[in-house]
Each structure stands twice: as C-alpha cells, then as structure tokens.
Motif scaffolding. Structure first.
Motif, mmCIF file in Angstrom:
data_model
loop_
_atom_site.group_PDB
_atom_site.id
_atom_site.type_symbol
_atom_site.label_atom_id
_atom_site.label_comp_id
_atom_site.label_asym_id
_atom_site.label_seq_id
_atom_site.Cartn_x
_atom_site.Cartn_y
_atom_site.Cartn_z
ATOM 1 N N LEU A 279 48.041 31.802 43.899
ATOM 2 C CA LEU A 279 47.641 32.844 44.842
ATOM 3 C C LEU A 279 46.657 33.740 44.116
ATOM 4 C CD1 LEU A 279 51.122 33.856 46.309
ATOM 5 C CD2 LEU A 279 49.498 32.248 47.249
ATOM 6 N N ILE A 280 45.428 33.810 44.633
ATOM 7 C CA ILE A 280 44.420 34.650 44.003
ATOM 8 C C ILE A 280 44.197 35.832 44.923
ATOM 9 C CG2 ILE A 280 42.061 34.731 43.131
ATOM 10 C CD1 ILE A 280 42.287 31.653 42.847
ATOM 11 N N GLU B 233 43.850 39.554 40.695
ATOM 12 C CA GLU B 233 45.032 39.068 39.991
ATOM 13 C C GLU B 233 45.379 37.664 40.468
ATOM 14 O OE1 GLU B 233 48.485 41.635 40.262
ATOM 15 O OE2 GLU B 233 49.738 39.890 39.810
ATOM 16 N N VAL B 234 45.829 36.831 39.537
ATOM 17 C CA VAL B 234 46.201 35.459 39.875
ATOM 18 C C VAL B 234 47.705 35.306 39.676
ATOM 19 C CG1 VAL B 234 45.852 33.020 39.359
ATOM 20 C CG2 VAL B 234 43.978 34.631 39.061
ATOM 21 N N TYR B 235 48.379 34.766 40.667
ATOM 22 C CA TYR B 235 49.817 34.528 40.552
ATOM 23 C C TYR B 235 50.062 33.041 40.701
ATOM 24 C CZ TYR B 235 54.724 34.353 41.934
ATOM 25 O OH TYR B 235 56.054 34.040 42.016
ATOM 26 N N VAL B 236 50.740 32.449 39.723
ATOM 27 C CA VAL B 236 51.015 31.014 39.755
ATOM 28 C C VAL B 236 52.514 30.807 39.711
ATOM 29 C CG1 VAL B 236 50.467 28.782 38.719
ATOM 30 C CG2 VAL B 236 48.934 30.708 38.377
ATOM 31 N N GLU B 237 53.034 29.871 40.490
ATOM 32 C CA GLU B 237 54.471 29.592 40.428
ATOM 33 C C GLU B 237 54.725 28.117 40.703
ATOM 34 O OE1 GLU B 237 56.746 31.386 43.564
ATOM 35 O OE2 GLU B 237 55.562 30.385 45.101
ATOM 36 N N LYS C 236 46.434 41.697 49.546
ATOM 37 C CA LYS C 236 45.748 40.688 50.343
ATOM 38 C C LYS C 236 45.345 39.504 49.472
ATOM 39 C CE LYS C 236 43.084 40.682 54.100
ATOM 40 N NZ LYS C 236 41.769 40.649 54.681
ATOM 41 N N ILE C 237 45.538 38.309 50.046
ATOM 42 C CA ILE C 237 45.204 37.103 49.292
ATOM 43 C C ILE C 237 43.775 36.693 49.608
ATOM 44 C CG2 ILE C 237 45.717 34.660 49.017
ATOM 45 C CD1 ILE C 237 48.559 35.210 49.639
ATOM 46 N N ALA C 238 42.990 36.427 48.537
ATOM 47 C CA ALA C 238 41.627 35.971 48.762
ATOM 48 C C ALA C 238 41.585 34.453 48.898
ATOM 49 C CB ALA C 238 40.732 36.425 47.611
#
Lengths: 151, 244, 392
Positions: free
Chosen positions: B79-80, B85-89, B106-108
C-alpha cells in the motif's frame, strides 16, 4: 645413537601420509554412486525429486467424466477457474473416484476470499463490500457456484 | 623511442578489446541467452487479486507445514500512501487472503506481489553449498538433495529473495521447485494451474510457442534485485519501483 | 512440532520481513565458532612473535600460547557439529567439497593447520622434554609420552638444532596458515551478497584483527590465572610486551571497524534506514556498550595510559587482567553483532526479525556455556600433560 638425524620426522610424516593414503583409498567407496554424473551433485536426486506424488489433477481429467458440469461452468463467468479451487485436490479422486469423494466448498467466507472488496484488488475485478452486500446470506442462494451470473 | 613504442603496444594489447563494441554490448547478457531451453515464469501483477489460492494449493501439493512460518510461495500486499509512506504485509503468506484495512490515510497505489523461488540462472544458494546438496538441473530448475544435505543453512543465508526455509520435518532447507514432479510429467506447477486469474504464466523461456516467450518478447518485464546478477527466471509484468 | 517460539516471534517483528525470515537459523553456536577460531589464530600469532620475530620478552608464554591454540582448535568444530542437523553427514565436506563454497574449504584448512602446523610445532618444541619424561615417568603419563616419542627415544645436540630450525620454518608457514584459518571465516560472511550487513570486502580483515586482539587477550588472561593457581611469580616484562601488542592490535582493529561503519553511514545505501533502526534499538547494547566502549575504547585508554605514563607493577597486573576480560567480552559482542545482527535484518530492507536465545536445548545458553568451558578443560589437560614452563 641408534636413530638417524631425521628419523623422528620420517616417522611423523609416515603416519601423516598413511592417513592421507587411507583416506584416498576409501574415498571412492564412500562417495554416493551417482555423484558427479551431471554436475557437483548426486544425479539420483533428480529422479527422487520427480517421483513425488501429485495431489492436484489436471483439469482435462475432470472433463472426461463430468462433461456436463464442465460445459455448465464454461458458459458463465467462472469458466476460467480450475475445478480444484472449490473442490480441493483431486488426484486421489481421479485415481479412485468411488473411494475419494471431492469436497464442495461454497460458504460465504470462501467466496469472499476472491470477491470481498479490499485494498490493492484491481478495480476491474468483481468485488462487493462484505459488510453491506447481504451480509448474513449465503452467496450461493443468488449466485450458484457453477453459474454465478445473475439473470 | 623504443621504450615509448613498447609501452604503446602494451596499452594496445590490454586495452583495445575493451573498446571494441561487440564486447561491450555482450557484457550484460539478456534472458534470451541465459534462458536457453530453460523453464521460466511470468507473473502479471495487474491480474493478481491476492486470493491466496496459489499459496494454499502449493502447501498442500508439496507437503509444506500449514503454519505461518514456511512458504514456497507467498503473496505480499503493497500500500503506497499519498504522503509517500509504503506499507507492506504478508499475513500468513496471504494464504487466508487479506483483510480490509480501512487505513486513515489516502492510498495512492496498491497491488499484490506473488513471490517464489526465482530459479536463478546463477544461483547464489548453489554457489555456497559446501557439499553439493543443491544444484541446477539442465532445464533450469534449482533442486535440493535432501538425502545429502548436512543442514548447515548457508544456502538459506545466501538467497537474496527469502525463498528458502528450513523444513521442520526433513530438517533440511526446502523451497519452490517449480513443481518439478509435475512439469516433468507434462503438467503445470500447481500455483499456475490453480490461479483463478491466470496471473502466473509458465513455460520454456526460449520456445516461440510458449506463453512465457511471448510475454518476454512483447511486454516490458522486471526481475527482483537485478543488481545482484543472479539472473532470475521469474519475471514480473507491471511491477512497481517500491517492490524489493 | 513446537512452534511456540515462532508464534511469539511473529508478534515481535518490526516492519515487514519475508515470511520465511521469521526463523533465524544461525544461532549463538555460530557466534561461538568464529570466536573460538579467532582465539586459535590470535594465540598462535602471539606465539609466533617469539619464534619468528624473536621478541624475547614473550618467551615465558610461548609454550602456553601454543597449548592454548591447540586446546581451542580441538574445540572449534564442536559448535558446528551441534548446529548442523545431520552431523554424521558432516564428513561429506571431505568427500565431495563444493569448492565454490568458502565453507567447503574449512575442512582442509583446519586439517592442514592442525596437522602440518600446530601439532608439529608443539611436538618439536616439547620433544626433548617428552623423551626425558618418557623414561622417567610411570603410569598413564609414561605411556602417553612413549607414544608421543613415536619410538625415537634418543636425542643429541645436532638433532636439537635441526628441530629448532625446522620449528622455525613451520612457525613461519604457520602465520599465513593462521591467517587463512580465520580469514576464510570472515570471507564466509563477507561474500554473501544477499545480506547487506555482511557483504563487505573488509570483513575478512576485520575478523583477522579482532582474532588477534582476542587471542592476545586470552593468553594474558590464561597466563595470569595459571600462575596465580600455581603460586608462581608473573614476569612483568612479558606481560608488558603482550599488553603493548594488544594495544596496537586493538587500535588497528578498532580503526578498521569504525572505517567500515563510517563508510556505510556515508554511502547510505538502501539498507541504511533499517540499519539505523537496528543499531539504535536491538543492537544498541551489544554494539555501542559492549563492542565499542568496553571492547575497544576503555582498553585503549587504560593500556595507552600505562604505555605513556607507566604505573606500579601491581596496578599494571590488575589493569591487564581487567582489560583482557573486557576485550574478550567485547570481541564476543563483535561476533554477535555480525552473526546475529546480520540475520535480524530482513532482506526486504523494510523490517527486522527477532532472535530468542533459548535456555535449554541444543542451541541454548547452557550448551553455549559448556562449549566455552570445554577448551579450558582441554587446556587444563594439556598443561597437565605438557607443562607450560619455559624451556630450560
């Protein structure tokens, strides 16, 4: 002096070379037979990796016996799906159709794995908001698994 | 005069080849060269919906323990956000799908990235094995010889992609084998067969009839960590710059 | 299958790690292994100071350094055998070594160092005494001495001179061999391009110098304890010289480590963000407190003070003892930071995993303590068999 100047060195190296010799002689017997045939590995291991059981069958095996269901699915949106997504691994069933019966998974939780609206799912893919869209109903009451499109 | 001539000729001897164009253009080789008669896989990121069926089918087919610690293949969600900020799971490798997060920001951009052993053509895992218990076959698949492995774990350290894990039952490393036991019998790997979106494409890299070849020829593709020069044979279409 | 500790680990990861990285394979046993081989190489280099460079002051510890090196060399493969899951297949490293792997070279370098260097050098050093003891001593000691003479129970001055010359040649070859023995361990880590914390040209060099530091500190430590137990006097000039070389070695080692760290900070490649999180968090104590302050800065200050301003004999002895302990702890922390620290890093460059040190179990604290005590027990046996007093 009954020993020469180098006797002790000769004896030590004698022992060392004896051990080395023993190792070199024993080595060909200890290395596995097929080692080195194709590269620095035991060639028999390739066959060991090939001769494993397959648990998932090929979809054309399903068509052989279940042609009607196969054609049913082929007329609707689930036509590109592999039967085993919902019916589990079927190699056993193909070998022994009477002894191993396939599963039938069709509960709401399972459908939502693909069709719930979540972040990162491409928007072109059909998804629903699981908290709003008939949240206490089973999906299959309106969307039968083999023919999910609404009339 | 004679010394100057000699030095000039030395320079010519050592340096001339570097400036010949044909050598420079060959220094970084392409997949068409190292993929000769080898199996490869293309993953189309724009198609993956993160359902996790590939992870589940792989675990069942290949006797991978059904706990969230060992995976031959897994799915990551990126999720960028608009603030950068980048979130990885990857919850349980994506095997039970992903949850709706409803983040406050908000997600880009966001997407799923399936991962597996890249079946590198110059595998660092094979390079470091002290006894020869892992190897690459002639058709490009890296396999493990579980009867010969001593369990030192060096190959697990050497894999840049986290593709290897230590199997608790065999007590040796284990990893994706492109379902070698299936592809040698004319079948496809289970993750490829089971994918509802056909997001995974499998075949021989240099066979013009194979879908992999068609993808390589027609679309821009990426590999993971190209700077490590492992020559991976798993190619990603539409992979974003944030993916590691 | 007991997955309890892995479920716990899953709750404690920071950021994102590849799912397979949750289990850290190279445990404290793999921290012990470079530590022990480093002590081997370091103690041997100290012995070489006397034999090759003829620095007379360290002669009282010549035999002790050799025996220490041997005791630790014998113990070195044991953490490895505990760690690999099929130790009985370990012999495959000798049968089919995959020469592209640095680890495969281990078996041969070890055997070479053990047989061609250490055993020969110790044997030549003690041979005259062994021949004498084989005739005088009775009982089990007498039998062992008789075996060690290999049947050659006479010696004269000509042979003694030959032994001394041959011993010197072996010692000269021994220096690059000791460097190879420990340098390749550094290469095992430094050549892993997948791990940005490990992959570095300077890794074998850092390993080597920290090995020398720890080896010299170990010999100082053992020498002082041994003489205290035997009620003997300590040769202060010997201690002073060893401490001097220890100081030089620490300065070089510390400079190299700081150079490595500074360069990583300056170049700030992609893993740099996670590196900051790691060294400010999980690795703070073992890096800043143990490795840098206790392992390097304080020893440099104390030893440097003594070098410049001198001190009383008893103050010196006390300082040397404390400093050697600090250094031994500091170098262990260095190994820990490299082995465990490097694995805490996720290769996704976006997170950190955790390492839980178990108490019991094959790779736990109790076993590790035992493995650290083992070389001292072997050393005690060797000193009983081959007393480490200076040659008459």
């Amino acid at each position: 002096m009954k020993f020469g100047k180098y006797s002790h060195i000769k004896r030590l190296f004698g022992i060392y070379f004896g051990i080395l010799f023993l190792f070199l002689i024993l080595r060909p017997f200890l290395i596995p037979k097929s080692f080195g045939k194709f590269g620095h590995y035991r060639a028999n291991s390739i066959d060991e990796n090939i001769n494993l059981n397959t648990k998932y069958a090929d979809i054309k095996d399903c068509k052989e016996c279940h042609e009607k269901e196969y054609n049913d699915v082929a007329s609707f949106s689930h036509k590109n799906l592999n039967c085993q997504i919902c019916h589990g691994a079927l190699s056993n069933h193909v070998e022994n159709p009477d002894e191993f019966k396939p599963n039938i998974i069709s509960d709401r939780k399972f459908c939502l794995l693909c069709h719930a609206e979540i972040e990162a799912r491409p928007s072109s893919f059909k998804q629903i908001d699981e908290k709003k869209h008939f949240k206490d109903e089973e999906c299959t009451s309106c969307h039968p698994s083999h023919s999910p499109n609404l009339k | 005069m004679k010394r100057r001539e000699f030095i000039k000729s030395l320079f010519a001897f050592f340096l001339t080849p570097i400036f010949k164009n044909e050598i420079i253009s060959n220094l970084i080789i392409s997949t068409f060269k190292y993929g000769k008669d080898k199996f490869g896989m293309v993953i189309d990121i724009s198609k993956c919906i993160g359902c996790g069926r590939c992870v589940s089918a792989c675990k069942e087919e290949n006797d991978v323990p059904e706990v969230p610690f060992y995976f031959r293949t897994w799915i990551e969600r990126y999720l960028i956000f608009e603030d950068g900020e980048v979130y990885v799971e990857s919850p349980n490798g994506g095997m039970d799908g992903f949850k709706r997060l409803n983040p406050p920001k908000k997600i880009a951009k966001s997407f799923f990235i399936p991962k597996l052993c890249n079946q590198c053509e110059e595998p660092p895992c094979v390079q470091v094995c002290p006894v020869g218990a892992t190897y690459e076959t002639d058709d490009g698949v890296v396999l493990i010889d579980k009867k010969y492995c001593i369990g030192c774990g060096y190959c697990v350290q050497a894999c840049p992609y986290g593709a290897r894990y230590f199997h608790p039952k065999t007590q040796t490393p284990d990893k994706c084998t492109f379902c070698y036991h299936r592809i040698k019998k004319g079948l496809l790997p289970v993750c490829v067969t089971i994918c509802p979106q056909n997001a995974r494409i499998f075949g021989k890299i240099d066979d013009p009839e194979s879908p992999v070849y068609k993808y390589i020829k027609n679309y821009p593709l990426q590999v993971l960590k190209p700077h490590l020069r492992t020559h991976p044979k798993v190619y990603y279409k539409d992979m974003d710059m944030e993916v590691r | 299958m007991e997955y309890h500790h892995l479920y716990d680990a899953l709750k404690n990861i920071q950021g994102f790690i590849y799912p397979n990285e949750i289990e850290l394979r190279w445990s404290i046993l793999i921290v012990l292994y470079p530590y022990i081989t480093g002590l081997v190489a370091g103690a041997f280099i100290l012995a070489s100071l006397e034999k090759v460079f003829e620095i007379k002051e360290v002669k009282p510890t010549y035999r002790l350094s050799l025996l220490t090196s041997l005791a630790f060399l014998i113990s070195a493969p044991i953490p490895l055998l505990f760690h690999i899951t099929y130790p009985l297949r370990g012999f495959e490293i000798f049968l089919t070594p995959h020469l592209s792997s640095a680890m495969a070279v281990f078996g041969f370098v070890y055997i070479w160092y053990l047989m061609a260097i250490l055993i020969i050098e110790i044997w030549l050093e003690y041979r005259k005494d062994i021949i004498e003891w084989s005739k005088r001593k009775k009982g089990i000691k007498g039998i062992i001495y008789k075996i060690l003479t290999l049947g050659v129970d006479e010696i004269n001055e000509e042979i003694e001179n030959f032994d001394a010359k041959f011993g010197k040649i072996v010692a000269i070859i021994g220096i690059p061999s000791a460097i190879l023995l420990h340098g390749y361990v550094g290469f095992i880590f430094g050549s892993v391009k997948a791990n940005p914390w490990w992959s570095s040209v300077i890794m074998p060099i850092i390993f080597l110098f920290s090995a020398m530091v720890s080896g010299i500190a170990l010999v100082i430590f053992v020498y002082m304890i041994l003489n205290y137990l035997k009620g003997k006097r300590l040769e202060i000039s010997c201690l002073d010289t060893m401490a001097k070389y220890l100081l030089y070695a620490i300065i070089i080692d510390f400079s190299l480590e700081m150079l490595d760290l500074l360069q990583r900070i300056y170049e700030a490649e992609e893993f740099f963000d996670m590196l900051q999180v790691l060294i400010k968090g999980k690795l703070f104590i073992s890096l800043f407190i143990l490795q840098i302050i206790i392992g390097a800065i304080l020893p440099i200050l104390f030893l440097g003070y003594i070098q410049i301003f001198n001190a009383s004999d008893s103050a010196k002895k006390f300082t040397y003892f404390v400093v050697s302990l600090m250094v031994l702890i500091g170098i262990f922390a260095t190994r820990w930071n490299i082995v465990i620290g490097g694995q805490l890093f996720s290769k996704s460059l976006r997170g950190l995993t955790i390492y839980k040190l178990e108490l019991i179990g094959r790779e736990g604290i109790y076993v590790s303590f035992g493995l650290i005590l083992l070389p001292f027990i072997i050393l005690a046996f060797l000193i009983w068999l081959l007393p480490s007093e200076e040659k008459k």
